[in-house]
Design a protein around this motif. Structure first.
Motif: not given
Length: 73
Positions: A7-17
Motif C-alpha cells: 500500500t501507499n497508505d502510511a497510516v496503515i503501514l504504521s498501524f500494522a507495524e
C-alpha cells in the motif's frame, strides 16, 4: 520474510507495524526509499513484510485489527 500488505497508505503501514511490535513479530516496511526515485508522488507502494515462521499468526492479528481488506491473498 513474507509480504502481507502492499500500500501507499502510511497510516496503515504504521498501524500494522505497531501491531506486530506488540505481538513480538519481526516486521519490515520495504521500498520506503523508492520515494526518492518517484519524486515523492506516492505512486510506488510500500511492502509490509513479516517473519516467515509467524506469517499465519501475523495475518490473523491484522484481520482481527480490521485490516483484512489490505492483505495480499
Amino acid at each position: 520474510m513474507r509480504e502481507l500488505i502492499r500500500t501507499n497508505d502510511a497510516v496503515i503501514l504504521s498501524f500494522a507495524e505497531s501491531l506486530m511490535k506488540d505481538a513480538g513479530i519481526a516486521s519490515l516496511i520495504a521500498d520506503q526509499s523508492m520515494s526518492v526515485l518517484e519524486g515523492s508522488l506516492g505512486l510506488l507502494p510500500r511492502r509490509f513484510l513479516v517473519e516467515e515462521a509467524r506469517a499465519v499468526e501475523a495475518r490473523y492479528i491484522l484481520i482481527e485489527a480490521g485490516l483484512e481488506s489490505e492483505l495480499i491473498t
